[in-house]
Scaffold this motif. Sequence first.
Motif, PDB file in Angstrom:
ATOM      1  N   ALA A  46       0.828  -1.482   0.061  1.00  0.00           N
ATOM      2  CA  ALA A  46       0.094  -0.534   0.372  1.00  0.00           C
ATOM      3  C   ALA A  46       0.943   1.465   0.197  1.00  0.00           C
ATOM      4  O   ALA A  46       0.725   2.111   1.166  1.00  0.00           O
ATOM      5  CB  ALA A  46      -0.932  -0.307   1.387  1.00  0.00           C
ATOM      6  N   TRP A  47       2.042   1.411  -0.639  1.00  0.00           N
ATOM      7  CA  TRP A  47       2.772   2.520  -1.241  1.00  0.00           C
ATOM      8  C   TRP A  47       1.583   3.338  -1.376  1.00  0.00           C
ATOM      9  O   TRP A  47       0.449   3.347  -2.622  1.00  0.00           O
ATOM     10  CB  TRP A  47       3.508   2.358  -1.913  1.00  0.00           C
ATOM     11  CG  TRP A  47       4.932   1.429  -1.207  1.00  0.00           C
ATOM     12  CD1 TRP A  47       4.788   1.623   0.498  1.00  0.00           C
ATOM     13  CD2 TRP A  47       6.009   0.986  -1.912  1.00  0.00           C
ATOM     14  NE1 TRP A  47       5.653   0.601   0.199  1.00  0.00           N
ATOM     15  CE2 TRP A  47       7.218   0.407  -0.908  1.00  0.00           C
ATOM     16  CE3 TRP A  47       6.605   0.755  -3.012  1.00  0.00           C
ATOM     17  CZ2 TRP A  47       7.935  -0.803  -1.034  1.00  0.00           C
ATOM     18  CZ3 TRP A  47       7.701   0.236  -3.819  1.00  0.00           C
ATOM     19  CH2 TRP A  47       8.244  -0.760  -2.483  1.00  0.00           C
ATOM     20  N   THR A  48       1.859   4.997  -0.907  1.00  0.00           N
ATOM     21  CA  THR A  48       1.345   6.321  -1.811  1.00  0.00           C
ATOM     22  C   THR A  48       2.653   6.808  -2.529  1.00  0.00           C
ATOM     23  O   THR A  48       4.332   6.873  -2.118  1.00  0.00           O
ATOM     24  CB  THR A  48       1.437   7.003  -0.609  1.00  0.00           C
ATOM     25  OG1 THR A  48       0.226   6.815  -0.048  1.00  0.00           O
ATOM     26  CG2 THR A  48       1.286   8.483  -1.479  1.00  0.00           C
ATOM     27  N   PHE A  49       2.447   7.261  -4.009  1.00  0.00           N
ATOM     28  CA  PHE A  49       3.902   8.076  -4.212  1.00  0.00           C
ATOM     29  C   PHE A  49       3.430   9.310  -4.229  1.00  0.00           C
ATOM     30  O   PHE A  49       4.542  10.380  -3.929  1.00  0.00           O
ATOM     31  CB  PHE A  49       2.956   7.538  -6.077  1.00  0.00           C
ATOM     32  CG  PHE A  49       3.970   8.817  -6.739  1.00  0.00           C
ATOM     33  CD1 PHE A  49       4.804   9.380  -6.741  1.00  0.00           C
ATOM     34  CD2 PHE A  49       3.625   9.770  -7.153  1.00  0.00           C
ATOM     35  CE1 PHE A  49       5.960  10.209  -7.541  1.00  0.00           C
ATOM     36  CE2 PHE A  49       3.843  11.318  -8.251  1.00  0.00           C
ATOM     37  CZ  PHE A  49       5.399  11.079  -8.496  1.00  0.00           C
ATOM     38  N   GLU A  50       1.764   9.994  -3.981  1.00  0.00           N
ATOM     39  CA  GLU A  50       1.574  11.171  -3.627  1.00  0.00           C
ATOM     40  C   GLU A  50       1.406  11.427  -3.036  1.00  0.00           C
ATOM     41  O   GLU A  50      -0.134  11.116  -2.306  1.00  0.00           O
ATOM     42  CB  GLU A  50       1.386  11.891  -5.199  1.00  0.00           C
ATOM     43  CG  GLU A  50       1.447  13.594  -4.788  1.00  0.00           C
ATOM     44  CD  GLU A  50       1.234  14.039  -6.168  1.00  0.00           C
ATOM     45  OE1 GLU A  50       2.688  14.686  -6.621  1.00  0.00           O
ATOM     46  OE2 GLU A  50       0.268  13.927  -7.096  1.00  0.00           O
ATOM     47  N   MET A  51       2.039  11.983  -1.161  1.00  0.00           N
ATOM     48  CA  MET A  51       1.036  12.909   0.224  1.00  0.00           C
ATOM     49  C   MET A  51       0.963  14.217  -0.382  1.00  0.00           C
ATOM     50  O   MET A  51       2.228  14.774  -0.841  1.00  0.00           O
ATOM     51  CB  MET A  51       1.939  11.996   0.334  1.00  0.00           C
ATOM     52  CG  MET A  51       0.847  12.711   1.921  1.00  0.00           C
ATOM     53  SD  MET A  51       2.013  12.323   3.258  1.00  0.00           S
ATOM     54  CE  MET A  51       1.958  10.349   3.526  1.00  0.00           C
ATOM     55  N   GLU A  52      -0.055  14.821  -0.213  1.00  0.00           N
ATOM     56  CA  GLU A  52      -0.409  15.867   0.018  1.00  0.00           C
ATOM     57  C   GLU A  52      -0.667  16.607   1.973  1.00  0.00           C
ATOM     58  O   GLU A  52      -1.954  15.867   2.280  1.00  0.00           O
ATOM     59  CB  GLU A  52      -1.642  17.247  -0.537  1.00  0.00           C
ATOM     60  CG  GLU A  52      -1.905  16.880  -2.245  1.00  0.00           C
ATOM     61  CD  GLU A  52      -2.541  17.284  -2.905  1.00  0.00           C
ATOM     62  OE1 GLU A  52      -2.874  18.614  -2.662  1.00  0.00           O
ATOM     63  OE2 GLU A  52      -3.497  16.763  -3.974  1.00  0.00           O
ATOM     64  N   ILE A  53       0.266  17.626   2.557  1.00  0.00           N
ATOM     65  CA  ILE A  53      -0.706  17.725   3.530  1.00  0.00           C
ATOM     66  C   ILE A  53      -0.932  19.132   3.386  1.00  0.00           C
ATOM     67  O   ILE A  53      -0.329  20.892   2.716  1.00  0.00           O
ATOM     68  CB  ILE A  53       1.082  17.239   4.725  1.00  0.00           C
ATOM     69  CG1 ILE A  53       1.936  18.208   4.199  1.00  0.00           C
ATOM     70  CG2 ILE A  53       0.756  15.597   4.094  1.00  0.00           C
ATOM     71  CD1 ILE A  53       3.500  18.140   4.644  1.00  0.00           C
ATOM     72  N   ARG A  54      -1.681  19.967   4.649  1.00  0.00           N
ATOM     73  CA  ARG A  54      -1.946  21.361   4.745  1.00  0.00           C
ATOM     74  C   ARG A  54      -2.500  21.313   5.975  1.00  0.00           C
ATOM     75  O   ARG A  54      -3.068  20.063   6.973  1.00  0.00           O
ATOM     76  CB  ARG A  54      -2.810  21.526   3.294  1.00  0.00           C
ATOM     77  CG  ARG A  54      -3.718  20.694   3.690  1.00  0.00           C
ATOM     78  CD  ARG A  54      -4.833  21.835   2.281  1.00  0.00           C
ATOM     79  NE  ARG A  54      -4.072  21.671   1.139  1.00  0.00           N
ATOM     80  CZ  ARG A  54      -4.700  20.600   0.270  1.00  0.00           C
ATOM     81  NH1 ARG A  54      -5.125  18.712   1.082  1.00  0.00           N
ATOM     82  NH2 ARG A  54      -3.703  20.733  -0.933  1.00  0.00           N
ATOM     83  N   PRO A  55      -2.020  22.274   6.786  1.00  0.00           N
ATOM     84  CA  PRO A  55      -3.079  22.822   8.202  1.00  0.00           C
ATOM     85  C   PRO A  55      -4.652  22.429   8.757  1.00  0.00           C
ATOM     86  O   PRO A  55      -5.173  22.485   7.052  1.00  0.00           O
ATOM     87  CB  PRO A  55      -3.110  23.314   8.423  1.00  0.00           C
ATOM     88  CG  PRO A  55      -1.468  23.857   7.494  1.00  0.00           C
ATOM     89  CD  PRO A  55      -1.475  23.922   6.465  1.00  0.00           C
ATOM     90  N   PHE A  56      -5.557  22.469   9.373  1.00  0.00           N
ATOM     91  CA  PHE A  56      -6.236  21.507   8.596  1.00  0.00           C
ATOM     92  C   PHE A  56      -7.387  23.049   8.217  1.00  0.00           C
ATOM     93  O   PHE A  56      -8.610  23.402   8.329  1.00  0.00           O
ATOM     94  CB  PHE A  56      -7.166  20.901  10.919  1.00  0.00           C
ATOM     95  CG  PHE A  56      -6.791  21.548  11.595  1.00  0.00           C
ATOM     96  CD1 PHE A  56      -8.174  23.073  11.694  1.00  0.00           C
ATOM     97  CD2 PHE A  56      -6.222  22.276  12.147  1.00  0.00           C
ATOM     98  CE1 PHE A  56      -7.881  23.459  12.712  1.00  0.00           C
ATOM     99  CE2 PHE A  56      -5.861  22.743  13.364  1.00  0.00           C
ATOM    100  CZ  PHE A  56      -7.054  23.949  14.169  1.00  0.00           C
TER     101      PHE A  56
END
Length: 245
Positions: free
Chosen positions: A231-241
């Motif tokens: 279950a590998w992720t290629f692209e992860m987006e992160i941002r504050p809530f």
Amino acid sequence: MPKRNATAAVIGAGDYIGAEIAKKFAAEGFSIFAGRRNGDKLAPLVQDIEAAGGEVHARSLDARKEEEIISFLNDADKHAPLEVCIFNIGANVNFPILDTTERVFRKVWEMACYSGFLAGREATRLMLPRGGGNIFFTGATASLRGSSGFAAFASAKFGLRAVAQAMARELGPKNIHVAHLIIDSGVDTEWVRQRRLEALGPNALDNPDLLMPPSSVADAYWQLYQQPKSAWTFEMEIRPFGEKW
């Protein structure tokens, strides 16, 4: 702390995101090879990691120079097998298109795209014979959107994303996890704080939930590293809530 027979290389170990990545992986037992343009600026990071019982090797590194990238990663791998390579060079600049000189455009591309290609290729060269590894690239909002004033930065970040995507498709079946982390937020650094104050006025920092702590970026990279290969992720987006997007 449990020691691993493995190295994590951080290319672009700046005072904020890069330093936190290095400290996180050091705390998890990796030997750290940390590189940035001016190696003398790595002294506080070395002190922090060693005080916590970790191991770190700090180097001056111009990631745009092929021979320096090769030497840096080869030395890391000789110390202990290179298991993680994280490319974290920024090069965020904002210029109107008519003020974007050819030198600026080329230099930003060299820093944010070309050097990422070099790092990824040389990490691959070391990881393939062992049949596994992890290569992670730091992206930004500009990886997906060319906003006004960001022709140079966005084109370089678009290019880095393409390099990462091509590598992920090629190397995933060979058990090398390639991932691209998009930080869709201002990160809580002194430079970002000053820019927000200049652009938005004296109340720009009133809401602390709109800036991302650098340690949160490091935690995201650790989550990517821990993913099972089923279950590998290629692209992860992160941002504050609190971020609007």
